[in-house]
Write an enzyme that holds these catalytic residues in place. Sequence first.
Site, PDB file in Angstrom:
ATOM      1  N   ALA A 107     -42.200  -7.811 -15.216  1.00 36.70           N
ATOM      2  CA  ALA A 107     -41.602  -9.047 -15.709  1.00 36.70           C
ATOM      3  C   ALA A 107     -42.329  -9.423 -16.995  1.00 36.70           C
ATOM      4  O   ALA A 107     -43.460  -8.986 -17.231  1.00 36.70           O
ATOM      5  CB  ALA A 107     -41.754 -10.142 -14.664  1.00 36.70           C
ATOM      6  N   GLY A 131     -42.368  -5.596 -11.761  1.00 38.21           N
ATOM      7  CA  GLY A 131     -40.906  -5.663 -11.639  1.00 38.21           C
ATOM      8  C   GLY A 131     -40.226  -4.347 -11.995  1.00 38.21           C
ATOM      9  O   GLY A 131     -39.101  -4.094 -11.560  1.00 38.21           O
ATOM     10  N   GLU A 151     -40.397  -2.344  -8.979  1.00 40.23           N
ATOM     11  CA  GLU A 151     -39.509  -2.997  -8.005  1.00 40.23           C
ATOM     12  C   GLU A 151     -38.034  -2.726  -8.292  1.00 40.23           C
ATOM     13  O   GLU A 151     -37.254  -2.487  -7.373  1.00 40.23           O
ATOM     14  CB  GLU A 151     -39.806  -4.505  -7.978  1.00 40.23           C
ATOM     15  CG  GLU A 151     -41.173  -4.796  -7.347  1.00 40.23           C
ATOM     16  CD  GLU A 151     -41.650  -6.220  -7.556  1.00 40.23           C
ATOM     17  OE1 GLU A 151     -41.736  -6.648  -8.725  1.00 40.23           O
ATOM     18  OE2 GLU A 151     -41.923  -6.914  -6.569  1.00 40.23           O
ATOM     19  N   GLU A 174     -49.502  -7.113  -9.941  1.00 35.61           N
ATOM     20  CA  GLU A 174     -49.347  -8.572  -9.909  1.00 35.61           C
ATOM     21  C   GLU A 174     -50.568  -9.349  -9.443  1.00 35.61           C
ATOM     22  O   GLU A 174     -50.880 -10.402  -9.986  1.00 35.61           O
ATOM     23  CB  GLU A 174     -48.140  -8.959  -9.017  1.00 35.61           C
ATOM     24  CG  GLU A 174     -46.788  -8.642  -9.613  1.00 35.61           C
ATOM     25  CD  GLU A 174     -46.293  -7.255  -9.251  1.00 35.61           C
ATOM     26  OE1 GLU A 174     -47.110  -6.402  -8.850  1.00 35.61           O
ATOM     27  OE2 GLU A 174     -45.088  -7.015  -9.383  1.00 35.61           O
TER      28      GLU A 174
HETATM   29  N1  DAK Z   1     -44.657  -8.518 -20.461  1.00 31.24           N
HETATM   30  C1  DAK Z   1     -44.647  -8.823 -21.774  1.00 31.24           C
HETATM   31  N2  DAK Z   1     -45.055  -7.973 -22.750  1.00 31.24           N
HETATM   32  C2  DAK Z   1     -45.488  -6.778 -22.366  1.00 31.24           C
HETATM   33  C3  DAK Z   1     -45.550  -6.396 -21.014  1.00 31.24           C
HETATM   34  C4  DAK Z   1     -45.093  -7.333 -20.029  1.00 31.24           C
HETATM   35  N3  DAK Z   1     -45.053  -7.041 -18.724  1.00 31.24           N
HETATM   36  N4  DAK Z   1     -46.053  -5.143 -20.967  1.00 31.24           N
HETATM   37  C5  DAK Z   1     -46.292  -4.759 -22.223  1.00 31.24           C
HETATM   38  N5  DAK Z   1     -45.972  -5.742 -23.092  1.00 31.24           N
HETATM   39  C6  DAK Z   1     -46.086  -5.739 -24.533  1.00 31.24           C
HETATM   40  C7  DAK Z   1     -47.534  -5.871 -24.985  1.00 31.24           C
HETATM   41  O1  DAK Z   1     -47.942  -7.210 -24.969  1.00 31.24           O
HETATM   42  C8  DAK Z   1     -47.465  -5.287 -26.375  1.00 31.24           C
HETATM   43  O2  DAK Z   1     -46.919  -6.262 -27.242  1.00 31.24           O
HETATM   44  P1  DAK Z   1     -47.527  -6.453 -28.749  1.00 31.24           P
HETATM   45  O3  DAK Z   1     -48.947  -6.750 -28.569  1.00 31.24           O
HETATM   46  O4  DAK Z   1     -47.259  -5.135 -29.418  1.00 31.24           O
HETATM   47  O5  DAK Z   1     -46.688  -7.581 -29.309  1.00 31.24           O
HETATM   48  C9  DAK Z   1     -46.450  -4.158 -26.237  1.00 31.24           C
HETATM   49  O6  DAK Z   1     -45.691  -4.480 -25.051  1.00 31.24           O
HETATM   50  C10 DAK Z   1     -47.081  -2.793 -26.048  1.00 31.24           C
HETATM   51  O7  DAK Z   1     -48.004  -2.893 -24.976  1.00 31.24           O
HETATM   52  P2  DAK Z   1     -49.532  -2.410 -25.082  1.00 31.24           P
HETATM   53  O8  DAK Z   1     -50.021  -2.517 -26.488  1.00 31.24           O
HETATM   54  O9  DAK Z   1     -50.287  -3.138 -24.030  1.00 31.24           O
HETATM   55  O10 DAK Z   1     -49.369  -0.860 -24.720  1.00 31.24           O
HETATM   56  P3  DAK Z   1     -50.444   0.071 -24.020  1.00 31.24           P
HETATM   57  O11 DAK Z   1     -49.905   1.451 -24.098  1.00 31.24           O
HETATM   58  O12 DAK Z   1     -51.820  -0.184 -24.521  1.00 31.24           O
HETATM   59  O13 DAK Z   1     -50.439  -0.378 -22.478  1.00 31.24           O
HETATM   60  C11 DAK Z   1     -49.378  -1.018 -20.379  1.00 31.24           C
HETATM   61  C12 DAK Z   1     -49.279  -0.202 -21.718  1.00 31.24           C
HETATM   62  C13 DAK Z   1     -48.039  -0.930 -19.700  1.00 31.24           C
HETATM   63  C14 DAK Z   1     -50.460  -0.350 -19.492  1.00 31.24           C
HETATM   64  C15 DAK Z   1     -49.800  -2.465 -20.719  1.00 31.24           C
HETATM   65  O14 DAK Z   1     -48.891  -2.954 -21.714  1.00 31.24           O
HETATM   66  C16 DAK Z   1     -49.730  -3.376 -19.523  1.00 31.24           C
HETATM   67  O15 DAK Z   1     -50.637  -3.387 -18.696  1.00 31.24           O
HETATM   68  N6  DAK Z   1     -48.657  -4.196 -19.468  1.00 31.24           N
HETATM   69  C17 DAK Z   1     -48.515  -5.181 -18.426  1.00 31.24           C
HETATM   70  C18 DAK Z   1     -48.140  -4.541 -17.150  1.00 31.24           C
HETATM   71  C19 DAK Z   1     -48.024  -5.552 -16.035  1.00 31.24           C
HETATM   72  O16 DAK Z   1     -48.993  -6.219 -15.667  1.00 31.24           O
HETATM   73  N7  DAK Z   1     -46.817  -5.666 -15.483  1.00 31.24           N
HETATM   74  C20 DAK Z   1     -46.576  -6.481 -14.357  1.00 31.24           C
HETATM   75  C21 DAK Z   1     -46.077  -7.800 -14.836  1.00 31.24           C
HETATM   76  S1  DAK Z   1     -46.011  -8.938 -13.510  1.00 31.24           S
HETATM   77  C22 DAK Z   1     -41.357 -13.473  -9.948  1.00 31.24           C
HETATM   78  C23 DAK Z   1     -41.314 -12.347  -9.224  1.00 31.24           C
HETATM   79  C24 DAK Z   1     -41.815 -11.194  -9.729  1.00 31.24           C
HETATM   80  C25 DAK Z   1     -42.405 -11.146 -10.954  1.00 31.24           C
HETATM   81  C26 DAK Z   1     -42.433 -12.271 -11.681  1.00 31.24           C
HETATM   82  C27 DAK Z   1     -41.923 -13.448 -11.193  1.00 31.24           C
HETATM   83  N8  DAK Z   1     -40.863 -14.669  -9.412  1.00 31.24           N
HETATM   84  C28 DAK Z   1     -40.404 -14.666  -8.045  1.00 31.24           C
HETATM   85  C29 DAK Z   1     -40.774 -15.785 -10.199  1.00 31.24           C
HETATM   86  C30 DAK Z   1     -42.931  -9.919 -11.441  1.00 31.24           C
HETATM   87  C31 DAK Z   1     -44.086  -9.870 -12.082  1.00 31.24           C
HETATM   88  C32 DAK Z   1     -44.512  -8.719 -12.818  1.00 31.24           C
HETATM   89  O17 DAK Z   1     -43.829  -7.734 -12.984  1.00 31.24           O
END
Ligand code: DAK
Length: 258
Positions: free
Chosen positions: A64, A109, A112, A132
């Site tokens: 997400a 997500g 998921e 998460e």
């Molecule tokens: N959201 C927003 N931006 C993201 C992102 C994300 N999940 N993942 C990556 N980006 C963006 C980065 O901020 C970066 O943007 P700039 O800095 O270039 O503007 C760009 O994508 C490239 O990412 P990186 O520079 O970080 O690239 P790397 O190769 O170094 O790293 C990575 C890749 C995938 C390992 C890293 O980007 C990372 O850890 N990303 C986050 C992964 C993450 O934590 N995903 C889980 C998100 S939480 C809900 C229910 C469910 C959910 C939410 C609400 N409700 C019931 C309300 C679900 C939650 C989730 O999924």
Amino acid sequence: MKNLLMEVENEVAVVTINRPKSLNALNSETLAELNETFKEIEKRKDIRVVILTGSGAKSFVAGADISEMVNASAAEGRQMGMLAFEAFKRLEDMPQVTIAAVNGFALGGGCEISMACDIRVAADNAKFGQPEVGLGILPGFGGTQRLPRLVGKGRAKELIFTTDMIDAEEAYRIGLANKVVPNAELMDFCKKMAAKIMSKGSYGITLAKQAINVGLDTDLASGLQLEANLFGLSFATNDKKEGMTAFLEKREAKLTDF
Ligand code: DAK
């Protein structure tokens, strides 16, 4: 659609989540577009298989959108959760077969939404994970429910509690990925798999999908009862007549029901 691409060819729809700058992270707008797209697809008779993928070579869906969630209130969070619940449920239950072509990161997500598909084909650079709890939340798009159903309770808890990212081979080993293929061959492989599935008929597959999905959420006796009823229903189709007649006549069946 601003964040999605869809191409339909030979009864296969390829739906691409197209936000490569944020590694295809799911914001509310994209979730709403996915929901609308799945609503359209489930009604279309000219689409029999859906392949879901992400844009670019690096990421399927990196979760997400954290930049949208960071300042969201509880009410906004709930609204986002309900939107994803509706879209993912629609994806899971649609009459078409769904294949996630996982071309890189499938995190949060992203993991998921891949689990709401019938089959996951992982590119050899794919990485799966549920990060998460490290963000102070828990998997909220079905991860706590679909992951243990796919890989078992112990492995699901380990992945969710440690937030470990696993590669494609490990995902295959634990049953999260159905296949692992070289990244360059991913879409071709998924299309061939789609063609193979379609050659086996559609209505029987739709009924089997329903029996599996509904049956796994109920007790064994009710699931077996449902299977018996759907089995009976399959006898009312042209495909059943054609499939069995073709076997007896020693020729290829032409299955057309959908
Ligand atoms: N959201 C927003 N931006 C993201 C992102 C994300 N999940 N993942 C990556 N980006 C963006 C980065 O901020 C970066 O943007 P700039 O800095 O270039 O503007 C760009 O994508 C490239 O990412 P990186 O520079 O970080 O690239 P790397 O190769 O170094 O790293 C990575 C890749 C995938 C390992 C890293 O980007 C990372 O850890 N990303 C986050 C992964 C993450 O934590 N995903 C889980 C998100 S939480 C809900 C229910 C469910 C959910 C939410 C609400 N409700 C019931 C309300 C679900 C939650 C989730 O999924």
